[in-house]
Design a protein around this motif. Sequence first.
Motif, PDB file in Angstrom:
ATOM      1  N   ALA A 103       6.837 -18.565  -1.986  1.00 37.03           N
ATOM      2  CA  ALA A 103       5.732 -19.506  -2.188  1.00 37.03           C
ATOM      3  C   ALA A 103       4.703 -18.945  -3.163  1.00 37.03           C
ATOM      4  O   ALA A 103       4.114 -19.689  -3.957  1.00 37.03           O
ATOM      5  N   ALA A 104       4.471 -17.644  -3.125  1.00 36.41           N
ATOM      6  CA  ALA A 104       3.492 -17.029  -4.023  1.00 36.41           C
ATOM      7  C   ALA A 104       3.928 -17.131  -5.482  1.00 36.41           C
ATOM      8  O   ALA A 104       3.089 -17.153  -6.386  1.00 36.41           O
ATOM      9  N   SER A 105       5.231 -17.215  -5.720  1.00 40.54           N
ATOM     10  CA  SER A 105       5.723 -17.337  -7.098  1.00 40.54           C
ATOM     11  C   SER A 105       5.494 -18.734  -7.658  1.00 40.54           C
ATOM     12  O   SER A 105       5.626 -18.951  -8.865  1.00 40.54           O
ATOM     13  N   ARG A 106       5.133 -19.687  -6.790  1.00 38.14           N
ATOM     14  CA  ARG A 106       4.951 -21.077  -7.227  1.00 38.14           C
ATOM     15  C   ARG A 106       3.510 -21.560  -7.103  1.00 38.14           C
ATOM     16  O   ARG A 106       3.091 -22.464  -7.814  1.00 38.14           O
ATOM     17  N   ALA A 107       2.773 -20.986  -6.159  1.00 40.31           N
ATOM     18  CA  ALA A 107       1.434 -21.486  -5.864  1.00 40.31           C
ATOM     19  C   ALA A 107       0.473 -21.190  -7.006  1.00 40.31           C
ATOM     20  O   ALA A 107       0.623 -20.210  -7.734  1.00 40.31           O
ATOM     21  N   VAL A 108      -0.532 -22.047  -7.153  1.00 36.85           N
ATOM     22  CA  VAL A 108      -1.505 -21.897  -8.236  1.00 36.85           C
ATOM     23  C   VAL A 108      -2.846 -21.370  -7.735  1.00 36.85           C
ATOM     24  O   VAL A 108      -3.739 -21.101  -8.532  1.00 36.85           O
ATOM     25  N   ALA A 109      -3.009 -21.238  -6.421  1.00 41.19           N
ATOM     26  CA  ALA A 109      -4.241 -20.711  -5.835  1.00 41.19           C
ATOM     27  C   ALA A 109      -3.942 -20.357  -4.385  1.00 41.19           C
ATOM     28  O   ALA A 109      -2.908 -20.758  -3.838  1.00 41.19           O
ATOM     29  N   VAL A 110      -4.868 -19.630  -3.747  1.00 44.08           N
ATOM     30  CA  VAL A 110      -4.656 -19.224  -2.364  1.00 44.08           C
ATOM     31  C   VAL A 110      -4.522 -20.435  -1.448  1.00 44.08           C
ATOM     32  O   VAL A 110      -3.646 -20.482  -0.570  1.00 44.08           O
ATOM     33  N   ASP A 111      -5.379 -21.433  -1.625  1.00 41.41           N
ATOM     34  CA  ASP A 111      -5.301 -22.629  -0.775  1.00 41.41           C
ATOM     35  C   ASP A 111      -3.958 -23.333  -0.938  1.00 41.41           C
ATOM     36  O   ASP A 111      -3.392 -23.850   0.031  1.00 41.41           O
ATOM     37  N   ASP A 112      -3.456 -23.356  -2.170  1.00 48.16           N
ATOM     38  CA  ASP A 112      -2.148 -23.958  -2.422  1.00 48.16           C
ATOM     39  C   ASP A 112      -1.052 -23.158  -1.714  1.00 48.16           C
ATOM     40  O   ASP A 112      -0.140 -23.729  -1.106  1.00 48.16           O
ATOM     41  N   LEU A 113      -1.146 -21.824  -1.783  1.00 46.08           N
ATOM     42  CA  LEU A 113      -0.178 -20.964  -1.116  1.00 46.08           C
ATOM     43  C   LEU A 113      -0.180 -21.200   0.383  1.00 46.08           C
ATOM     44  O   LEU A 113       0.882 -21.376   1.006  1.00 46.08           O
ATOM     45  N   VAL A 114      -1.362 -21.217   0.988  1.00 47.70           N
ATOM     46  CA  VAL A 114      -1.469 -21.432   2.434  1.00 47.70           C
ATOM     47  C   VAL A 114      -0.928 -22.806   2.811  1.00 47.70           C
ATOM     48  O   VAL A 114      -0.228 -22.961   3.809  1.00 47.70           O
ATOM     49  N   GLY A 115      -1.225 -23.819   1.996  1.00 46.43           N
ATOM     50  CA  GLY A 115      -0.736 -25.159   2.277  1.00 46.43           C
ATOM     51  C   GLY A 115       0.778 -25.247   2.232  1.00 46.43           C
ATOM     52  O   GLY A 115       1.403 -25.921   3.069  1.00 46.43           O
ATOM     53  N   ARG A 116       1.396 -24.587   1.270  1.00 43.89           N
ATOM     54  CA  ARG A 116       2.858 -24.576   1.177  1.00 43.89           C
ATOM     55  C   ARG A 116       3.479 -23.921   2.405  1.00 43.89           C
ATOM     56  O   ARG A 116       4.466 -24.411   2.962  1.00 43.89           O
ATOM     57  N   LEU A 117       2.896 -22.794   2.810  1.00 45.99           N
ATOM     58  CA  LEU A 117       3.446 -22.070   3.958  1.00 45.99           C
ATOM     59  C   LEU A 117       3.223 -22.827   5.255  1.00 45.99           C
ATOM     60  O   LEU A 117       4.049 -22.759   6.169  1.00 45.99           O
ATOM     61  N   ALA A 118       2.141 -23.552   5.347  1.00 50.43           N
ATOM     62  CA  ALA A 118       1.845 -24.302   6.573  1.00 50.43           C
ATOM     63  C   ALA A 118       2.906 -25.347   6.866  1.00 50.43           C
ATOM     64  O   ALA A 118       3.158 -25.694   8.030  1.00 50.43           O
ATOM     65  N   THR A 119       3.584 -25.843   5.816  1.00 49.40           N
ATOM     66  CA  THR A 119       4.617 -26.857   6.038  1.00 49.40           C
ATOM     67  C   THR A 119       5.822 -26.297   6.782  1.00 49.40           C
ATOM     68  O   THR A 119       6.665 -27.060   7.264  1.00 49.40           O
ATOM     69  N   GLU A 120       5.927 -24.966   6.876  1.00 44.74           N
ATOM     70  CA  GLU A 120       7.027 -24.355   7.614  1.00 44.74           C
ATOM     71  C   GLU A 120       6.825 -24.434   9.126  1.00 44.74           C
ATOM     72  O   GLU A 120       7.756 -24.169   9.883  1.00 44.74           O
ATOM     73  N   LEU A 121       5.632 -24.780   9.563  1.00 47.41           N
ATOM     74  CA  LEU A 121       5.324 -24.815  10.991  1.00 47.41           C
ATOM     75  C   LEU A 121       5.569 -26.208  11.553  1.00 47.41           C
ATOM     76  O   LEU A 121       5.441 -27.219  10.860  1.00 47.41           O
ATOM     77  N   ASP A 122       5.899 -26.272  12.825  1.00 43.91           N
ATOM     78  CA  ASP A 122       6.385 -27.512  13.423  1.00 43.91           C
ATOM     79  C   ASP A 122       5.288 -28.524  13.731  1.00 43.91           C
ATOM     80  O   ASP A 122       5.481 -29.725  13.556  1.00 43.91           O
ATOM     81  N   SER A 123       4.135 -28.060  14.220  1.00 42.28           N
ATOM     82  CA  SER A 123       3.122 -29.009  14.702  1.00 42.28           C
ATOM     83  C   SER A 123       1.869 -28.960  13.838  1.00 42.28           C
ATOM     84  O   SER A 123       1.570 -27.954  13.184  1.00 42.28           O
TER      85      SER A 123
END
Length: 220
Positions: A182-202
């Motif tokens: 995700a860090a190789s694609r994200a354009v900012a920290v908030d974007d990185l966190v948002g991408r990773l958050a989609t991996e969580l179920d709820s």
Amino acid sequence: MARDVFISYSQPDHTCAFELVARLEAEGINCWVAPRDIAPSADWAAEIMDAISSVRVMILVFSASSNLSPQVRREVERAVHKQLSVLPFRIEDVLPSKSLEFFLSAQHWMDAFPPPREPHYARLCAYLKAQLSGAPALQAAAPATNVPGARAPAFDAAELQHIERQLAGYIGPLARHLVKTAASRAVAVDDLVGRLATELDSESERHEFAQRCRFDKPLI
């Protein structure tokens, strides 16, 4: 002989897989593919696991058949565990099953349809030659989800470690691979966190994870 690429495929896609191998090897990219590279008396499973551990990239010939293949799932799972780059080469317009989606959700995809496949083979060759040579601007050769024209920022190492620890609290060791990708694609920290958050179920877990990443950072 050292190999660059492991080709994962299901038996109904044998023709496509070996067309791909021939095309890649004509470009000087060494491939490992079963059953060609398994000795007649060798332990099939052991040979496959050893090959995955020794290559630099896995190409998954992705179709409706491979989507449902337990063997393909095991190969992809092993590759992710080894932090190997996996590129699904999608030859049919199908979405991954839940068992594969878990491992492929953070990967780049390359669509290889509609036919003819030759232009798609050429595009894959260009992508792999750039990746294996360590050339920059790698992602331009394959579909990506980052902002067009934007370059991924150089995130602070301590910040990435902190985010990884937070994510690992939910999904375990796979967090390292997901954060790196995700860090190789994200354009900012908030974007990185948002991408990773989609991996969580709820939604509650996603919100909690985002809060921890944003407000519970280690002092530097």
